[in-house]
Enzyme design. Structure first.
Site, PDB file in Angstrom:
ATOM      1  N   SER A   1       0.980  -1.103  -0.093  1.00  0.00           N
ATOM      2  CA  SER A   1      -0.103   0.075  -0.165  1.00  0.00           C
ATOM      3  C   SER A   1       0.604   1.657  -0.074  1.00  0.00           C
ATOM      4  O   SER A   1       2.426   0.698   0.145  1.00  0.00           O
ATOM      5  CB  SER A   1      -0.830  -0.342   1.237  1.00  0.00           C
TER       6      SER A   1
ATOM      7  N   ASP B   1       4.959  -7.905   3.475  1.00  0.00           N
ATOM      8  CA  ASP B   1       3.797  -6.783   4.408  1.00  0.00           C
ATOM      9  C   ASP B   1       3.137  -7.989   5.116  1.00  0.00           C
ATOM     10  O   ASP B   1       3.135  -9.118   4.798  1.00  0.00           O
ATOM     11  CB  ASP B   1       3.531  -6.822   2.682  1.00  0.00           C
TER      12      ASP B   1
ATOM     13  N   ASP C   1       4.529 -10.366   9.791  1.00  0.00           N
ATOM     14  CA  ASP C   1       4.933  -8.997  10.915  1.00  0.00           C
ATOM     15  C   ASP C   1       6.205  -8.345  10.842  1.00  0.00           C
ATOM     16  O   ASP C   1       7.304  -9.118  11.375  1.00  0.00           O
ATOM     17  CB  ASP C   1       4.114  -9.073  11.646  1.00  0.00           C
TER      18      ASP C   1
ATOM     19  N   ASN D   1      10.048   0.489   5.280  1.00  0.00           N
ATOM     20  CA  ASN D   1       9.290   1.566   5.467  1.00  0.00           C
ATOM     21  C   ASN D   1       7.943   1.314   5.875  1.00  0.00           C
ATOM     22  O   ASN D   1       6.842   1.756   6.209  1.00  0.00           O
ATOM     23  CB  ASN D   1       8.477   1.691   3.690  1.00  0.00           C
TER      24      ASN D   1
ATOM     25  N   TYR E   1       3.761   7.597  17.807  1.00  0.00           N
ATOM     26  CA  TYR E   1       4.468   7.794  16.662  1.00  0.00           C
ATOM     27  C   TYR E   1       5.294   9.151  16.489  1.00  0.00           C
ATOM     28  O   TYR E   1       6.727   8.543  15.658  1.00  0.00           O
ATOM     29  CB  TYR E   1       2.930   8.561  16.498  1.00  0.00           C
TER      30      TYR E   1
ATOM     31  N   LYS F   1       9.335   8.088  15.420  1.00  0.00           N
ATOM     32  CA  LYS F   1       9.411   9.166  14.406  1.00  0.00           C
ATOM     33  C   LYS F   1      11.303   9.734  14.457  1.00  0.00           C
ATOM     34  O   LYS F   1      12.228   8.958  13.647  1.00  0.00           O
ATOM     35  CB  LYS F   1       8.692   9.756  13.371  1.00  0.00           C
TER      36      LYS F   1
HETATM   37  P1  NAD Z   1      -0.257   2.385   4.329  1.00  0.00           P
HETATM   38  O1  NAD Z   1      -0.943   2.388   5.531  1.00  0.00           O
HETATM   39  O2  NAD Z   1      -0.752   3.164   2.999  1.00  0.00           O
HETATM   40  O3  NAD Z   1       0.788   1.911   3.897  1.00  0.00           O
HETATM   41  C1  NAD Z   1       1.567   0.643   5.120  1.00  0.00           C
HETATM   42  C2  NAD Z   1       2.036  -0.506   4.567  1.00  0.00           C
HETATM   43  O4  NAD Z   1       2.386  -1.077   6.065  1.00  0.00           O
HETATM   44  C3  NAD Z   1       0.490  -1.670   4.826  1.00  0.00           C
HETATM   45  O5  NAD Z   1       0.320  -1.755   3.292  1.00  0.00           O
HETATM   46  C4  NAD Z   1       0.251  -2.368   5.659  1.00  0.00           C
HETATM   47  O6  NAD Z   1       0.524  -3.455   5.463  1.00  0.00           O
HETATM   48  C5  NAD Z   1       2.250  -1.741   6.047  1.00  0.00           C
HETATM   49  N1  NAD Z   1       2.287  -2.821   7.833  1.00  0.00           N
HETATM   50  C6  NAD Z   1       1.551  -2.453   8.592  1.00  0.00           C
HETATM   51  N2  NAD Z   1       2.588  -2.609   9.911  1.00  0.00           N
HETATM   52  C7  NAD Z   1       3.161  -3.837   8.678  1.00  0.00           C
HETATM   53  C8  NAD Z   1       3.655  -4.528   9.882  1.00  0.00           C
HETATM   54  N3  NAD Z   1       4.017  -4.725  11.431  1.00  0.00           N
HETATM   55  N4  NAD Z   1       4.641  -5.278   9.468  1.00  0.00           N
HETATM   56  C9  NAD Z   1       4.552  -6.305   8.323  1.00  0.00           C
HETATM   57  N5  NAD Z   1       3.534  -4.334   6.375  1.00  0.00           N
HETATM   58  C10 NAD Z   1       2.817  -4.062   7.473  1.00  0.00           C
HETATM   59  O7  NAD Z   1       1.200   3.893   4.558  1.00  0.00           O
HETATM   60  P2  NAD Z   1       1.707   5.111   4.538  1.00  0.00           P
HETATM   61  O8  NAD Z   1       1.497   5.772   4.169  1.00  0.00           O
HETATM   62  O9  NAD Z   1       2.421   4.192   2.886  1.00  0.00           O
HETATM   63  O10 NAD Z   1       2.879   4.613   5.084  1.00  0.00           O
HETATM   64  C11 NAD Z   1       4.680   4.251   5.245  1.00  0.00           C
HETATM   65  C12 NAD Z   1       5.744   4.917   5.737  1.00  0.00           C
HETATM   66  O11 NAD Z   1       5.107   6.053   5.072  1.00  0.00           O
HETATM   67  C13 NAD Z   1       4.878   4.604   7.032  1.00  0.00           C
HETATM   68  O12 NAD Z   1       6.170   4.298   8.004  1.00  0.00           O
HETATM   69  C14 NAD Z   1       4.099   5.787   7.915  1.00  0.00           C
HETATM   70  O13 NAD Z   1       4.469   5.660   9.082  1.00  0.00           O
HETATM   71  C15 NAD Z   1       4.998   7.103   6.787  1.00  0.00           C
HETATM   72  N6  NAD Z   1       4.181   8.264   6.847  1.00  0.00           N
HETATM   73  C16 NAD Z   1       3.049   8.479   5.882  1.00  0.00           C
HETATM   74  C17 NAD Z   1       2.755   9.480   6.293  1.00  0.00           C
HETATM   75  C18 NAD Z   1       1.349   9.764   5.408  1.00  0.00           C
HETATM   76  O14 NAD Z   1       1.050  11.144   5.415  1.00  0.00           O
HETATM   77  N7  NAD Z   1       0.671   8.885   4.387  1.00  0.00           N
HETATM   78  C19 NAD Z   1       3.909  11.487   6.710  1.00  0.00           C
HETATM   79  C20 NAD Z   1       4.874  10.868   6.744  1.00  0.00           C
HETATM   80  C21 NAD Z   1       5.144   9.110   6.891  1.00  0.00           C
END
Ligand code: NAD
Length: 259
Positions: free
Chosen positions: A23, A44, A70, A97, A163, A167
């Site tokens: 995702s 994932d 996980d 990620n 969180y 981070k």
């Molecule tokens: P998302 O929810 O679209 O994707 C995250 C993915 O990580 C998902 O597919 C989920 O199944 C997987 N995941 C979650 N926990 C897991 C685990 N324990 N083991 C394996 N897989 C796991 O979210 P995203 O926004 O694409 O997040 C990606 C990264 O970006 C994260 O580290 C998030 O903290 C960071 N982030 C996101 C934003 C934002 O605005 N979306 C901003 C800053 C940082």
């Protein structure tokens, strides 16, 4: 035309392990790296969407293996790394990620659980994957580690201290390992995304997103995940050989805006 410069901007044939690839930014990174010719090891928690991502890459001629587990499970991480490395004959690139966001006011009943899970997934998992992959990275001629942090690693928003703390820790881990592994030519950098349209921000109503972006983001919008993936790609290029320990905001100007 013959090239005049010497360093390569190609990751063609490089073996890249990306977590959270089903995702959002992980998925976008997988597609971008595949388009650039990388061989992909995708991880994932969610098996089905991960398979869909892999199928899309395969149907486009890309090479990909997957493992659903996980990332906070140290044994599973170790096993997957060994399986991937054996299959591909090494690992050159690690992108940490995978992430979750659990809202947690400091006086909430489940604060302790939110803290523990946030630290397990957002930071402990990153060091565990790096340690598991290290022997393979050491064998690579241009090893690259990219950890996904957040603008929450540079500033703070209320009600999300687990969180935010995790981070901030990602940036600390990145900087310390950049110093430690620099002697071996392994670069370690992190990306600090701002507001991005992904699964994580899906539940925020569109008008709230627009209002936030209008007030806070210089570019006045949320980004698409692929825009962040290009930041990650820049860090993993063989040519990015003197960039390490960097916390790069990819945030549309969120963190530099005073008014
Ligand atoms: P998302 O929810 O679209 O994707 C995250 C993915 O990580 C998902 O597919 C989920 O199944 C997987 N995941 C979650 N926990 C897991 C685990 N324990 N083991 C394996 N897989 C796991 O979210 P995203 O926004 O694409 O997040 C990606 C990264 O970006 C994260 O580290 C998030 O903290 C960071 N982030 C996101 C934003 C934002 O605005 N979306 C901003 C800053 C940082």
């Amino acid at each position: 035309m013959a090239r005049i410069s010497t360093l390569s901007r190609s990751i063609d044939g490089r073996i890249a392990l990306v977590t959270g690839a089903a995702s959002g930014m992980g998925e976008a990174t997988a597609y971008l790296f595949a388009d650039e010719g990388a061989r992909l090891a995708l991880v994932d928690l969610n098996a089905e969407p991960l398979q869909r991502v892999a199928e899309k890459i395969r149907s486009n001629g890309g090479e990909v293996e997957t493992a659903a587990f996980d990332v906070s499970d140290q044994v599973a991480v170790q096993q997957a790394v060994e399986t991937f490395a054996e299959h591909f004959g090494g690992i050159d690139i690690v992108v940490n990620n995978a992430g979750i966001s659990i809202p947690a006011p400091i006086d909430s009943e489940d604060y302790e659980a939110a803290w523990q899970r946030s630290f397990d997934v957002l930071i402990s998992a990153q060091q565990r994957l790096i340690r598991a992959a290290l022997p393979h990275l050491r064998a690579s001629d241009s090893a690259r580690i990219v950890n996904i942090a957040s603008t929450e690693g540079l500033g703070a928003t209320k009600y999300g201290s687990p969180y935010t703390a995790a981070k901030h820790a990602v940036i600390g881990l990145t900087r310390s390992l950049a110093v430690e592994l620099g002697t071996e030519g392994i670069t370690v950098n992190c990306i600090c995304p701002g507001p991005i349209h992904t699964g994580m921000t899906e539940a925020i109503p569109m008008d709230a997103k627009q209002e936030f972006a209008r007030r806070r983001v210089a570019l006045k919008r949320y980004a698409h995940p692929e825009e962040v993936a290009h930041g990650t790609l820049n860090f993993v290029l063989p040519a990015s050989s003197f960039m390490t320990g960097v916390a790069l905001p990819v945030d549309g100007g969120l963190t530099i805006r005073n008014a």
